[in-house]
Design an enzyme around this catalytic site. Structure first.
Site, PDB file in Angstrom:
ATOM      1  N   GLU A  32      54.348  33.035  15.990  1.00 55.43           N
ATOM      2  CA  GLU A  32      54.822  31.657  16.152  1.00 55.43           C
ATOM      3  C   GLU A  32      55.234  31.082  14.798  1.00 55.43           C
ATOM      4  O   GLU A  32      56.151  30.278  14.696  1.00 55.43           O
ATOM      5  CB  GLU A  32      53.707  30.762  16.722  1.00 55.43           C
ATOM      6  CG  GLU A  32      53.274  31.079  18.142  1.00 55.43           C
ATOM      7  CD  GLU A  32      51.982  30.354  18.544  1.00 55.43           C
ATOM      8  OE1 GLU A  32      51.689  30.360  19.742  1.00 55.43           O
ATOM      9  OE2 GLU A  32      51.267  29.813  17.673  1.00 55.43           O
ATOM     10  N   ASP A 247      54.782  29.915  29.471  1.00 56.62           N
ATOM     11  CA  ASP A 247      54.430  30.453  30.788  1.00 56.62           C
ATOM     12  C   ASP A 247      54.085  29.300  31.734  1.00 56.62           C
ATOM     13  O   ASP A 247      53.640  28.252  31.306  1.00 56.62           O
ATOM     14  CB  ASP A 247      53.243  31.420  30.677  1.00 56.62           C
ATOM     15  CG  ASP A 247      52.091  30.822  29.867  1.00 56.62           C
ATOM     16  OD1 ASP A 247      52.099  30.978  28.633  1.00 56.62           O
ATOM     17  OD2 ASP A 247      51.225  30.161  30.471  1.00 56.62           O
TER      18      ASP A 247
END
Ligand code: SAH
Length: 289
Positions: A32, A247
């Site tokens: 990230e 998600d």
């Protein structure tokens, strides 16, 4: 005419009175963080004090730092043995520190979750006394609450969903619900979605967690946010939470699979969002956010 080489460029503008100068970005995973480390041209803080000072001398020459910015650095070092990592540098008139909990000493994976996030946030606040904390990362989203893959959310509230203590008052302590620092102008300018964030130490969700997430009225779910908020509040440091949805928790795909499939592309969206946010913050006061 070609722009002057970096060493001949004028110093970064001195921040105006009361302007935000030190921003601490807390992230959980290397994947990230890497795009942002590159985007902001941050350098990794070395392991020993002497090397640290030498680096800072080099860095200050490179960026021709003003005295104010030059002194604006970590004043305490991360203790020996901690796996936490720090990248730092100047971006426009901001001093940025991007910290991560680093790799687990036994398993070699990113130390995701609340314990590591709280520790590295605590140590970083002590060391750098930031004006503002940005906790940036990925999150699961609930489509029933309007989340879609790649959405960028600014969390309005945070709470825990896996700290069940069914004793009066301890129950509320366990949930640890708190409002985040309100940043209406960031929202107006950058058009992020707003939602409540629920934090727990599992990527998946048992039925008890699900119930707690519903009662937290959460749109997004992560493994660090409420822990970072707890520490930031303890030291009265404003903190904002920017989360990109990897998600859909109430969808039909298995969370871990969907998370891994989307991680790279969603991280790119997160990178753009954090850059825009940091650009917006430059030259502003906390009260302008
Ligand atoms: N299997 C992954 C592990 C990542 S853990 C890997 O090896 O790369 C998940 C990380 O993403 C945590 O930092 C968490 O904050 C965030 N996250 C993304 N989706 C999540 C979800 N549905 N629930 C909780 N955390 C989630």
């Amino acid at each position: 005419m070609a722009p002057p080489p970096p060493s001949e460029q004028p110093d970064a503008a001195a921040p105006g009175a009361g302007a935000i100068s030190r921003v601490l970005i807390v992230m959980a995973m290397e994947k990230e963080a890497t795009p942002l480390v590159n985007k902001f041209k941050l350098v990794e803080a070395p392991a020993s004090e002497s090397i640290l000072l030498r680096h800072q001398n080099e860095l200050s020459k490179l960026y021709r730092l003003s005295a104010g910015v030059h002194s604006a650095r970590f004043t305490t070092r991360f203790p020996k043995g901690a796996p936490w990592t720090r990248f730092y540098g100047c971006y426009k008139d901001l001093h940025l520190d991007l910290v991560m909990p680093g790799k687990d000493a036994v398993f070699g994976v990113d130390s995701v979750g609340t314990v590591s996030a709280a520790l590295v946030t605590y140590a970083s606040i002590q060391a750098s006394k930031p004006d503002l904390i940005i906790n940036a990362g990925t999150a699961g989203g609930f489509k029933a609450k309007g989340a879609s893959i790649k959405d960028i959310f600014l969390a309005s509230d945070v709470a825990f969903h896996d700290r069940r203590i069914p004793i009066p008052v301890f129950d509320m302590y366990g949930i640890g619900a708190r409002k985040t620092f309100a940043a209406p102008n960031i929202l107006k300018e950058l058009n992020f979605k707003v939602g409540k964030l629920s934090t727990g130490d599992s990527l998946d969700m048992c039925s008890e967690d699900e119930e707690a997430i519903l009662s937290n009225d959460a749109t997004i779910k992560d493994m660090e946010g409420a822990a970072v908020a707890y520490v930031a509040d303890m030291f009265s440091t404003p903190a904002i939470f920017v989360k990109a949805v990897t998600d859909i928790v109430d969808g039909d795909k298995p969370t871990a699979e969907e998370f891994l499939n989307n991680l790279i592309s969603v991280t790119a969206a997160l990178d753009v969002a954090v850059t825009k946010m940091v650009d917006f913050i430059c030259g502003k006061r906390i009260s302008d956010l």
